[in-house]
Design a protein around this motif. Structure first.
Motif, PDB file in Angstrom:
ATOM      1  N   ASN A 157     101.396  47.961 108.318  1.00 18.38           N
ATOM      2  CA  ASN A 157     101.883  46.626 107.988  1.00 18.38           C
ATOM      3  C   ASN A 157     102.686  46.096 109.175  1.00 18.38           C
ATOM      4  OD1 ASN A 157     102.798  44.312 106.763  1.00 18.38           O
ATOM      5  ND2 ASN A 157     104.007  45.339 105.188  1.00 18.38           N
ATOM      6  N   PRO A 158     101.983  45.846 110.302  1.00 22.00           N
ATOM      7  CA  PRO A 158     102.690  45.473 111.545  1.00 22.00           C
ATOM      8  C   PRO A 158     103.475  44.172 111.429  1.00 22.00           C
ATOM      9  CG  PRO A 158     100.314  45.104 111.758  1.00 22.00           C
ATOM     10  CD  PRO A 158     100.517  45.859 110.474  1.00 22.00           C
ATOM     11  N   ASP A 159     103.086  43.290 110.501  1.00 23.48           N
ATOM     12  CA  ASP A 159     103.805  42.023 110.358  1.00 23.48           C
ATOM     13  C   ASP A 159     105.098  42.180 109.568  1.00 23.48           C
ATOM     14  OD1 ASP A 159     101.807  40.707 111.777  1.00 23.48           O
ATOM     15  OD2 ASP A 159     100.633  40.323 109.957  1.00 23.48           O
ATOM     16  N   GLY A 160     105.279  43.348 108.971  1.00 28.61           N
ATOM     17  CA  GLY A 160     106.523  43.604 108.252  1.00 28.61           C
ATOM     18  C   GLY A 160     106.693  42.794 106.990  1.00 28.61           C
ATOM     19  N   VAL A 161     105.601  42.414 106.335  1.00 28.31           N
ATOM     20  CA  VAL A 161     105.706  41.647 105.103  1.00 28.31           C
ATOM     21  C   VAL A 161     106.163  42.572 103.979  1.00 28.31           C
ATOM     22  CG1 VAL A 161     104.448  40.241 103.431  1.00 28.31           C
ATOM     23  CG2 VAL A 161     103.864  40.113 105.861  1.00 28.31           C
ATOM     24  N   ALA A 162     107.251  42.240 103.333  1.00 25.72           N
ATOM     25  CA  ALA A 162     107.811  43.095 102.286  1.00 25.72           C
ATOM     26  C   ALA A 162     107.050  42.918 100.977  1.00 25.72           C
ATOM     27  CB  ALA A 162     109.287  42.766 102.078  1.00 25.72           C
ATOM     28  N   ALA A 163     106.911  44.012 100.266  1.00 26.56           N
ATOM     29  CA  ALA A 163     106.268  43.955  98.953  1.00 26.56           C
ATOM     30  C   ALA A 163     107.283  43.526  97.902  1.00 26.56           C
ATOM     31  CB  ALA A 163     105.692  45.323  98.593  1.00 26.56           C
ATOM     32  N   ASP A 164     106.903  42.604  97.044  1.00 17.94           N
ATOM     33  CA  ASP A 164     107.744  42.196  95.914  1.00 17.94           C
ATOM     34  C   ASP A 164     107.467  43.042  94.680  1.00 17.94           C
ATOM     35  OD1 ASP A 164     109.106  39.866  97.079  1.00 17.94           O
ATOM     36  OD2 ASP A 164     107.090  39.036  97.184  1.00 17.94           O
ATOM     37  N   VAL A 165     106.203  43.505  94.550  1.00 21.05           N
ATOM     38  CA  VAL A 165     105.794  44.255  93.366  1.00 21.05           C
ATOM     39  C   VAL A 165     104.872  45.391  93.807  1.00 21.05           C
ATOM     40  CG1 VAL A 165     104.585  44.186  91.149  1.00 21.05           C
ATOM     41  CG2 VAL A 165     105.908  42.205  91.890  1.00 21.05           C
ATOM     42  N   ILE A 166     105.062  46.563  93.225  1.00 21.18           N
ATOM     43  CA  ILE A 166     104.129  47.673  93.392  1.00 21.18           C
ATOM     44  C   ILE A 166     103.468  47.896  92.030  1.00 21.18           C
ATOM     45  CG2 ILE A 166     103.828  50.109  93.939  1.00 21.18           C
ATOM     46  CD1 ILE A 166     106.333  49.921  95.679  1.00 21.18           C
ATOM     47  N   ILE A 167     102.151  47.698  91.969  1.00 21.59           N
ATOM     48  CA  ILE A 167     101.406  47.884  90.722  1.00 21.59           C
ATOM     49  C   ILE A 167     100.750  49.253  90.756  1.00 21.59           C
ATOM     50  CG2 ILE A 167      99.505  47.046  89.300  1.00 21.59           C
ATOM     51  CD1 ILE A 167      99.994  44.266  90.400  1.00 21.59           C
ATOM     52  N   VAL A 168     100.983  50.043  89.718  1.00 23.49           N
ATOM     53  CA  VAL A 168     100.368  51.363  89.599  1.00 23.49           C
ATOM     54  C   VAL A 168      99.376  51.317  88.444  1.00 23.49           C
ATOM     55  CG1 VAL A 168     100.734  53.824  89.257  1.00 23.49           C
ATOM     56  CG2 VAL A 168     102.460  52.466  90.467  1.00 23.49           C
ATOM     57  N   ASN A 169      98.096  51.443  88.778  1.00 24.24           N
ATOM     58  CA  ASN A 169      97.038  51.468  87.759  1.00 24.24           C
ATOM     59  C   ASN A 169      96.863  52.919  87.323  1.00 24.24           C
ATOM     60  OD1 ASN A 169      94.889  50.984  86.100  1.00 24.24           O
ATOM     61  ND2 ASN A 169      93.549  50.139  87.671  1.00 24.24           N
ATOM     62  N   THR A 170      97.371  53.254  86.160  1.00 25.82           N
ATOM     63  CA  THR A 170      97.503  54.640  85.726  1.00 25.82           C
ATOM     64  C   THR A 170      96.263  55.155  85.016  1.00 25.82           C
ATOM     65  OG1 THR A 170      98.457  53.937  83.616  1.00 25.82           O
ATOM     66  CG2 THR A 170      99.995  54.359  85.439  1.00 25.82           C
ATOM     67  N   CYS A 171      96.192  56.480  84.894  1.00 25.31           N
ATOM     68  CA  CYS A 171      95.144  57.155  84.130  1.00 25.31           C
ATOM     69  C   CYS A 171      95.800  57.915  82.982  1.00 25.31           C
ATOM     70  CB  CYS A 171      94.371  58.125  85.030  1.00 25.31           C
ATOM     71  SG  CYS A 171      93.089  59.070  84.169  1.00 25.31           S
ATOM     72  N   GLY A 172      95.183  57.876  81.808  1.00 29.05           N
ATOM     73  CA  GLY A 172      95.744  58.569  80.646  1.00 29.05           C
ATOM     74  C   GLY A 172      94.750  59.456  79.962  1.00 29.05           C
ATOM     75  N   PHE A 173      93.777  59.981  80.712  1.00 31.81           N
ATOM     76  CA  PHE A 173      92.650  60.693  80.116  1.00 31.81           C
ATOM     77  C   PHE A 173      93.035  62.092  79.635  1.00 31.81           C
ATOM     78  CE2 PHE A 173      88.432  62.956  80.997  1.00 31.81           C
ATOM     79  CZ  PHE A 173      88.013  62.797  79.689  1.00 31.81           C
ATOM     80  N   ILE A 174      93.531  62.941  80.535  1.00 32.39           N
ATOM     81  CA  ILE A 174      93.913  64.308  80.186  1.00 32.39           C
ATOM     82  C   ILE A 174      95.331  64.558  80.685  1.00 32.39           C
ATOM     83  CG2 ILE A 174      91.559  65.219  80.156  1.00 32.39           C
ATOM     84  CD1 ILE A 174      92.014  66.281  82.965  1.00 32.39           C
ATOM     85  N   GLU A 175      95.881  65.711  80.302  1.00 31.09           N
ATOM     86  CA  GLU A 175      97.291  65.992  80.582  1.00 31.09           C
ATOM     87  C   GLU A 175      97.615  65.915  82.066  1.00 31.09           C
ATOM     88  OE1 GLU A 175     101.017  66.326  79.204  1.00 31.09           O
ATOM     89  OE2 GLU A 175      99.198  66.205  77.976  1.00 31.09           O
ATOM     90  N   GLN A 176      96.773  66.501  82.922  1.00 31.99           N
ATOM     91  CA  GLN A 176      97.050  66.477  84.356  1.00 31.99           C
ATOM     92  C   GLN A 176      97.040  65.058  84.896  1.00 31.99           C
ATOM     93  OE1 GLN A 176      98.031  69.173  86.302  1.00 31.99           O
ATOM     94  NE2 GLN A 176      98.555  67.450  87.636  1.00 31.99           N
ATOM     95  N   ALA A 177      96.105  64.234  84.394  1.00 34.57           N
ATOM     96  CA  ALA A 177      96.037  62.834  84.839  1.00 34.57           C
ATOM     97  C   ALA A 177      97.307  62.083  84.448  1.00 34.57           C
ATOM     98  CB  ALA A 177      94.811  62.154  84.246  1.00 34.57           C
ATOM     99  N   LYS A 178      97.835  62.380  83.264  1.00 33.01           N
ATOM    100  CA  LYS A 178      99.082  61.733  82.833  1.00 33.01           C
ATOM    101  C   LYS A 178     100.222  62.136  83.760  1.00 33.01           C
ATOM    102  CE  LYS A 178      97.640  62.202  78.017  1.00 33.01           C
ATOM    103  NZ  LYS A 178      97.968  62.871  76.748  1.00 33.01           N
ATOM    104  N   LYS A 179     100.302  63.424  84.088  1.00 33.20           N
ATOM    105  CA  LYS A 179     101.362  63.895  84.979  1.00 33.20           C
ATOM    106  C   LYS A 179     101.248  63.240  86.350  1.00 33.20           C
ATOM    107  CE  LYS A 179     101.879  68.406  82.724  1.00 33.20           C
ATOM    108  NZ  LYS A 179     101.673  69.874  82.849  1.00 33.20           N
ATOM    109  N   ASP A 180     100.023  63.145  86.857  1.00 37.21           N
ATOM    110  CA  ASP A 180      99.822  62.505  88.162  1.00 37.21           C
ATOM    111  C   ASP A 180     100.275  61.046  88.125  1.00 37.21           C
ATOM    112  OD1 ASP A 180      98.787  64.873  89.112  1.00 37.21           O
ATOM    113  OD2 ASP A 180      96.684  64.243  88.933  1.00 37.21           O
ATOM    114  N   SER A 181      99.996  60.359  87.020  1.00 38.31           N
ATOM    115  CA  SER A 181     100.394  58.951  86.896  1.00 38.31           C
ATOM    116  C   SER A 181     101.916  58.816  86.862  1.00 38.31           C
ATOM    117  CB  SER A 181      99.782  58.343  85.629  1.00 38.31           C
ATOM    118  OG  SER A 181      98.378  58.247  85.739  1.00 38.31           O
ATOM    119  N   ILE A 182     102.581  59.694  86.103  1.00 40.59           N
ATOM    120  CA  ILE A 182     104.043  59.661  86.044  1.00 40.59           C
ATOM    121  C   ILE A 182     104.639  59.941  87.417  1.00 40.59           C
ATOM    122  CG2 ILE A 182     106.088  60.767  85.082  1.00 40.59           C
ATOM    123  CD1 ILE A 182     104.643  59.045  83.067  1.00 40.59           C
ATOM    124  N   ASP A 183     104.110  60.953  88.098  1.00 45.24           N
ATOM    125  CA  ASP A 183     104.615  61.280  89.434  1.00 45.24           C
ATOM    126  C   ASP A 183     104.443  60.105  90.391  1.00 45.24           C
ATOM    127  OD1 ASP A 183     105.308  63.802  88.586  1.00 45.24           O
ATOM    128  OD2 ASP A 183     103.540  64.790  89.431  1.00 45.24           O
TER     129      ASP A 183
END
Length: 488
Positions: free
Chosen positions: A35-61
């Motif tokens: 990001n050479p222009d240094g534009v700051a992010a206002d929002v970070i969107i996390v598109n999560t997975c909820g399929f199995i236990e490991q996927a849930k843990k990965d999403s939380i992390d």
């Protein structure tokens, strides 16, 4: 935008990004090196997975890691996707690091909700509902076709809203959302909703747009691709009719289908995938097990004999077709006899790729209430046992391809090396092709090239190929805008 989980989630993220860019938002990278222009992010969107236990843990992390980054930038963290849809307010209450938890119904007006969040008005967290009787995601009417791009057989859909996040010569295209099957181990229908097909013209239009963006291979994804069209006029044979249309889209040279249910594989669909020029002879079949008693407890159909017959019919049409599948071991009540039946099937079927998963209870599923649960240590031992067998058989199957001619899509070039995939290999899960100097030298190759070559060796599921000629790109229409305006 951060994306976890399956290919369907990747498409959702690109549609979310397209909607937001169409509403004036700008996609930036929080890594200063990118990001050479240094534009700051206002929002970070996390598109999560909820399929199995490991996927849930990965999403939380990932949400926790995003929160740490957000603090550095003064940004907000928003959870969307399957975990957010499935747990909603419960997730919001237990994870205050997420500034908002939004379900699928928030997607059409997500831009407005993000503005409200930045203005200090946090949206109420999503309250989960059982979506099996609802549409998966609120549908949006597309505008009338425009004349920006001439696509044979239909008009250009100017309503497409999608921003490519990865680039490269491969892109996923969603056939449908939701699932009507009632597998005892799966919670997906409860949060993805009823099965809803996209109109064929809509799918073809998106493929045509991707063809103008440098894409040479599209991968058709859904929760169950063999159900495509059952809710459309003309019934459930829509996929067999759609594949030749997609194979003729300018710019698209490979069409791949994923997520096929063995019990729904009609002869016309098998033939369309195995023999249509431009369609990868690749069968991603969801067997899950081979013991009939286990499959019945899973609320699924089939048996070892049924599945072997299906593999034989595929290879009778195309001996070089790729077949891959996933299997669950340690399902409640699984016996040594059941496991031996699975081992016998794998030995006879000669699959090209196999995923093995140990059973674990999922919230809200029928199997979670089953008796005769198997000790987790025994489940782990069975996973190791079946995985070892599968790996050995996959190696043998790859060795059988030595001397064969294959067509390879080049996906990586650098430091004098090049890799790609043959038709029987799907992205990320089925091994790759290592390209060596042949009549076409590695130094001549670029990402996105399609080359024919001869298999000269193998290592596990990976092949070694010496290319001998380039495959010309199919004729393209005039280039379309990088992001079409409107909603979709």
């Amino acid at each position: 935008m951060l994306t976890l989980g399956c290919a369907r989630n990747e498409v959702d993220s690109e549609e979310i990004a397209g909607r937001l860019e169409g509403s004036g938002w700008e996609l930036v990278d929080v890594d200063p090196d990118d990001n050479p222009d240094g534009v700051a992010a206002d929002v970070i969107i996390v598109n999560t997975c909820g399929f199995i236990e490991q996927a849930k843990k990965d999403s939380i992390d990932t949400l926790l890691a995003a929160s740490d980054v957000a603090k550095e930038h003064g940004a907000k963290v928003v959870a969307v996707g399957c975990l957010a849809e499935r747990y909603g307010k419960e997730l919001a209450d237990s994870l205050p690091e997420a500034d908002a938890v939004l379900g699928f119904d928030a997607y059409p007006d997500l831009a407005e909700r993000l503005v409200d969040l930045l203005d200090g008005h946090a949206p109420e967290p999503h309250i989960p509902v059982d979506r099996r009787t609802l549409l998966p995601i609120t549908p949006v009417e597309r505008p009338a076709a425009a004349a920006e791009v001439a696509v044979p057989g239909h008009g250009w859909m100017s309503g497409l809203a999608r921003t490519r996040l990865k680039g490269g010569p491969v892109a996923n295209v969603k056939l449908a959302s939701g699932c009507d099957r009632k597998c005892a181990f799966c919670a997906i229908p409860s949060f993805r909703g009823a099965f809803v097909s996209r109109p064929p013209d809509d799918v073809v239009a998106e493929a045509a747009w991707l063809g103008t963006q440098g894409v040479r291979e599209i991968v058709l994804v859904s929760e169950n691709s063999t159900s495509y069209g059952k809710d459309l006029p003309g019934g459930g044979r829509a996929l067999a009719r759609l594949l030749p249309r997609l194979a003729n889209v300018p710019g698209i040279d490979v069409v791949r289908v994923s997520y096929l249910q063995p019990a729904e594989m009609r002869p016309d669909l098998i033939q369309a995938i195995a023999t249509t020029p431009g369609v990868a002879p690749y069968f991603d079949l969801s067997f899950q097990h081979a013991s009939a008693p286990v499959l019945r407890r899973m609320r699924r159909f089939g048996s070892r004999a049924d599945f072997l017959d299906l593999c034989a019919r595929i290879r009778a049409l195309n001996p070089e077709a790729g077949i891959r599948s996933n299997f669950i071991v340690g399902f409640p009540g699984e016996t040594e006899e059941d496991l031996a039946e699975l081992e016998a099937f794998l030995t006879e079927a000669r699959l090209d790729a196999v995923g093995v998963f140990g059973y674990s209870d999922e919230d809200g599923t029928e199997a979670a209430g089953y008796p005769d649960k198997i000790d987790p240590e025994v489940v782990a031992e069975r996973v190791e046992r079946i995985t070892a067998l599968a790996d050995e058989l996959i190696n043998q199957r790859a060795e059988e391809r030595e001397g064969a001619e294959v067509t390879v899509l080049v996906e990586s070039v650098g430091d004098g090396e090049a890799t790609g995939r043959a038709a029987h290999q799907a992205p990320e899960v089925d091994g790759e092709v290592v390209l060596l100097d042949g009549q076409v030298e590695v130094a001549e190759l670029q990402v996105g090239d399609l080359v024919r070559g001869v298999v000269t060796g193998s290592a596990g599921a990976d092949l070694v190929v010496e290319p001998y000629e380039f495959v010309p790109r199919s004729t393209l229409p005039a280039r379309a805008p990088a992001v079409a305006s409107g909603s979709g």
